[in-house]
Design an enzyme around this catalytic site. Structure first.
Site, PDB file in Angstrom:
ATOM      1  CE1 TYR A 117      -0.990   3.170  -4.054  1.00 20.73           C
ATOM      2  CE2 TYR A 117      -2.500   3.384  -5.902  1.00 20.73           C
ATOM      3  CZ  TYR A 117      -2.219   2.886  -4.646  1.00 20.73           C
ATOM      4  OH  TYR A 117      -3.126   2.088  -3.988  1.00 20.73           O
ATOM      5  CB  THR A 145       2.241  -6.981   4.970  1.00 21.76           C
ATOM      6  OG1 THR A 145       1.742  -6.771   3.648  1.00 21.76           O
ATOM      7  CG2 THR A 145       3.171  -8.193   5.000  1.00 21.76           C
ATOM      8  N   GLY A 172      -1.875  -5.214   8.298  1.00 17.28           N
ATOM      9  CA  GLY A 172      -3.088  -5.814   8.867  1.00 17.28           C
ATOM     10  C   GLY A 172      -3.683  -5.021  10.016  1.00 17.28           C
ATOM     11  CB  SER A 195      -4.913   0.382   8.791  1.00 15.21           C
ATOM     12  OG  SER A 195      -5.688   1.449   8.285  1.00 15.21           O
ATOM     13  N   GLY A 196      -7.616  -0.632   7.551  1.00 12.94           N
ATOM     14  CA  GLY A 196      -8.288  -0.744   6.245  1.00 12.94           C
ATOM     15  C   GLY A 196      -8.518  -2.157   5.747  1.00 12.94           C
TER      16      GLY A 196
HETATM   17  P1  NDP Z   1      -4.613   1.900   4.934  1.00 16.73           P
HETATM   18  O1  NDP Z   1      -3.832   3.159   4.928  1.00 16.73           O
HETATM   19  O2  NDP Z   1      -5.790   1.763   5.783  1.00 16.73           O
HETATM   20  O3  NDP Z   1      -3.644   0.670   5.199  1.00 16.73           O
HETATM   21  C1  NDP Z   1      -2.338   0.607   4.713  1.00 16.73           C
HETATM   22  C2  NDP Z   1      -1.634  -0.415   5.563  1.00 16.73           C
HETATM   23  O4  NDP Z   1      -0.300  -0.584   5.092  1.00 16.73           O
HETATM   24  C3  NDP Z   1      -1.561  -0.004   7.013  1.00 16.73           C
HETATM   25  O5  NDP Z   1      -1.830  -1.119   7.801  1.00 16.73           O
HETATM   26  C4  NDP Z   1      -0.116   0.436   7.185  1.00 16.73           C
HETATM   27  O6  NDP Z   1       0.297   0.229   8.510  1.00 16.73           O
HETATM   28  C5  NDP Z   1       0.566  -0.518   6.205  1.00 16.73           C
HETATM   29  N1  NDP Z   1       1.859  -0.034   5.765  1.00 16.73           N
HETATM   30  C6  NDP Z   1       2.145   1.048   5.009  1.00 16.73           C
HETATM   31  N2  NDP Z   1       3.459   1.174   4.842  1.00 16.73           N
HETATM   32  C7  NDP Z   1       4.023   0.144   5.511  1.00 16.73           C
HETATM   33  C8  NDP Z   1       5.352  -0.276   5.735  1.00 16.73           C
HETATM   34  N3  NDP Z   1       6.412   0.387   5.234  1.00 16.73           N
HETATM   35  N4  NDP Z   1       5.566  -1.387   6.475  1.00 16.73           N
HETATM   36  C9  NDP Z   1       4.529  -2.076   7.000  1.00 16.73           C
HETATM   37  N5  NDP Z   1       3.257  -1.723   6.829  1.00 16.73           N
HETATM   38  C10 NDP Z   1       3.005  -0.621   6.106  1.00 16.73           C
HETATM   39  O7  NDP Z   1      -5.038   1.700   3.410  1.00 16.73           O
HETATM   40  P2  NDP Z   1      -5.767   0.516   2.630  1.00 16.73           P
HETATM   41  O8  NDP Z   1      -6.264  -0.511   3.534  1.00 16.73           O
HETATM   42  O9  NDP Z   1      -6.676   1.163   1.701  1.00 16.73           O
HETATM   43  O10 NDP Z   1      -4.540  -0.041   1.779  1.00 16.73           O
HETATM   44  C11 NDP Z   1      -4.212  -1.408   1.694  1.00 16.73           C
HETATM   45  C12 NDP Z   1      -3.708  -1.697   0.304  1.00 16.73           C
HETATM   46  O11 NDP Z   1      -4.764  -1.477  -0.625  1.00 16.73           O
HETATM   47  C13 NDP Z   1      -2.554  -0.809  -0.150  1.00 16.73           C
HETATM   48  O12 NDP Z   1      -1.603  -1.599  -0.838  1.00 16.73           O
HETATM   49  C14 NDP Z   1      -3.219   0.167  -1.105  1.00 16.73           C
HETATM   50  O13 NDP Z   1      -2.320   0.652  -2.073  1.00 16.73           O
HETATM   51  C15 NDP Z   1      -4.285  -0.729  -1.715  1.00 16.73           C
HETATM   52  N6  NDP Z   1      -5.398  -0.048  -2.360  1.00 16.73           N
HETATM   53  C16 NDP Z   1      -6.250   0.752  -1.631  1.00 16.73           C
HETATM   54  C17 NDP Z   1      -7.304   1.383  -2.266  1.00 16.73           C
HETATM   55  C18 NDP Z   1      -8.263   2.263  -1.530  1.00 16.73           C
HETATM   56  O14 NDP Z   1      -8.983   3.035  -2.177  1.00 16.73           O
HETATM   57  N7  NDP Z   1      -8.329   2.189  -0.210  1.00 16.73           N
HETATM   58  C19 NDP Z   1      -7.539   1.219  -3.722  1.00 16.73           C
HETATM   59  C20 NDP Z   1      -6.611   0.337  -4.360  1.00 16.73           C
HETATM   60  C21 NDP Z   1      -5.577  -0.264  -3.691  1.00 16.73           C
HETATM   61  P3  NDP Z   1       1.321   1.233   9.269  1.00 16.73           P
HETATM   62  O15 NDP Z   1       0.935   2.612   8.899  1.00 16.73           O
HETATM   63  O16 NDP Z   1       1.179   0.883  10.708  1.00 16.73           O
HETATM   64  O17 NDP Z   1       2.680   0.856   8.752  1.00 16.73           O
END
Ligand code: NDP
Length: 262
Positions: A154, A11, A13, A15-16
């Site tokens: 958060y 999930t 998948g 981004s990031g």
């Molecule tokens: P991104 O913003 O790059 O990715 C977040 C992803 O979550 C996107 O693919 C987004 O896709 C998806 N997403 C968000 N809300 C929903 C939803 N309601 N339904 C389906 N998909 C959803 O950030 P990261 O890759 O950094 O984040 C990934 C995880 O890592 C998160 O859980 C974040 O809390 C965690 N994290 C990140 C850190 C960081 O510094 N980057 C540090 C610690 C934890 P879309 O917008 O298309 O829905």
């Protein structure tokens, strides 16, 4: 190839961290179903994944993780196309500012609904489709430990995930399915775009964050992905109910950051 003949649901998948993990999984031989809400980034991610192996071993499903019925449908669709699932990476998550005195119920609940309720119902939807002996990985965060001002929702969501993961580890143990949490520190992904929208703001944020990270830099999404791969693979066959920090020492050695050096 560490994931040959394996199938995975990721999930967030598109981004990031989720996208970096999807790429690594495909490169390691897995078939991967990615989810997200944004059609354009899902399509772009699918195109990238297709380029890795040229065989189209990835599918992209547009689904909001807070919509339980849609999640069940999407997971069932992935299972129908792939046969069964071996790995679930419940990674979708959002940040959200919730300082005491200036917080809106809607944002607070959206953070919890996405980060924790969404993860739980992803796991529940996947459960009947998961092969025994599979692996589930949840994305936590150092923020559950840091006491960072303004992050109540958060931090609670990520601490909640950790507690939940232990319950899930017990519930899935009879099937030999392992549940672990990967908890990144500050990692360079689009999640920071809202708090640092310009290149200058990004550079400033990067400096501030790096100053409290013992290794003196942010993490890269690929570094988190490698840990997810490890936890998903047979190399982690005896790791269950654990939380693995991938944070340059932020959680383990909080006074080791450059800012504390003489
Ligand atoms: P991104 O913003 O790059 O990715 C977040 C992803 O979550 C996107 O693919 C987004 O896709 C998806 N997403 C968000 N809300 C929903 C939803 N309601 N339904 C389906 N998909 C959803 O950030 P990261 O890759 O950094 O984040 C990934 C995880 O890592 C998160 O859980 C974040 O809390 C965690 N994290 C990140 C850190 C960081 O510094 N980057 C540090 C610690 C934890 P879309 O917008 O298309 O829905």
């Amino acid at each position: 190839m560490r994931l040959k003949n394996k199938t995975a649901l990721i999930t967030g998948g598109n981004s990031g961290i989720g996208l970096a993990t999807a790429k690594l999984f495909v490169a390691e031989g897995a078939k991967v179903a990615i989810t997200g809400r944004n059609r354009a980034t899902l399509d772009a991610a699918l195109a990238e994944l297709g380029r890795i192996d040229g065989e189209g071993r990835a599918i992209a499903l547009q689904v909001d993780a807070t919509d339980v019925a849609a999640t069940e449908q999407a997971v069932a669709e992935a299972a129908r196309l792939f046969g069964k699932l071996d790995i679930v990476f419940a990674n979708a998550g959002i940040p959200g500012s919730t300082p005491v005195g200036a917080s809106k119920l809607e944002i607070f609940e959206q953070v919890l609904r996405t980060n924790i309720t969404g993860a739980f119902f992803t796991v529940q939807a996947a459960a009947p489709h998961l092969n025994d002996g599979g692996a589930i990985i949840l994305t936590g965060s150092v923020m559950s430990e840091m006491g960072s001002p303004g992050s109540s929702a958060y931090a609670a969501s990520k601490a909640g995930l950790r507690g939940m993961s232990r319950v899930l580890a017990a519930e899935f143990a009879p099937r030999g399915i392992r549940i672990n949490v990967v908890s990144p520190g500050a990692t360079r992904t689009p999640i920071w775009d809202s708090s640092a929208p310009t290149p200058d703001a990004k550079a400033q944020l990067d400096r501030r964050l790096s100053s409290i990270i013992p290794l003196g830099r942010l993490g890269e999404a690929e570094e988190i992905a490698k840990t997810v791969l490890f936890l998903a693979s047979d190399e982690a066959a005896y790791i269950n109910g654990a939380e693995l920090f991938v944070d340059g020492g932020t959680n383990g050695a909080p006074f080791g950051g450059p800012v504390f050096r003489g």
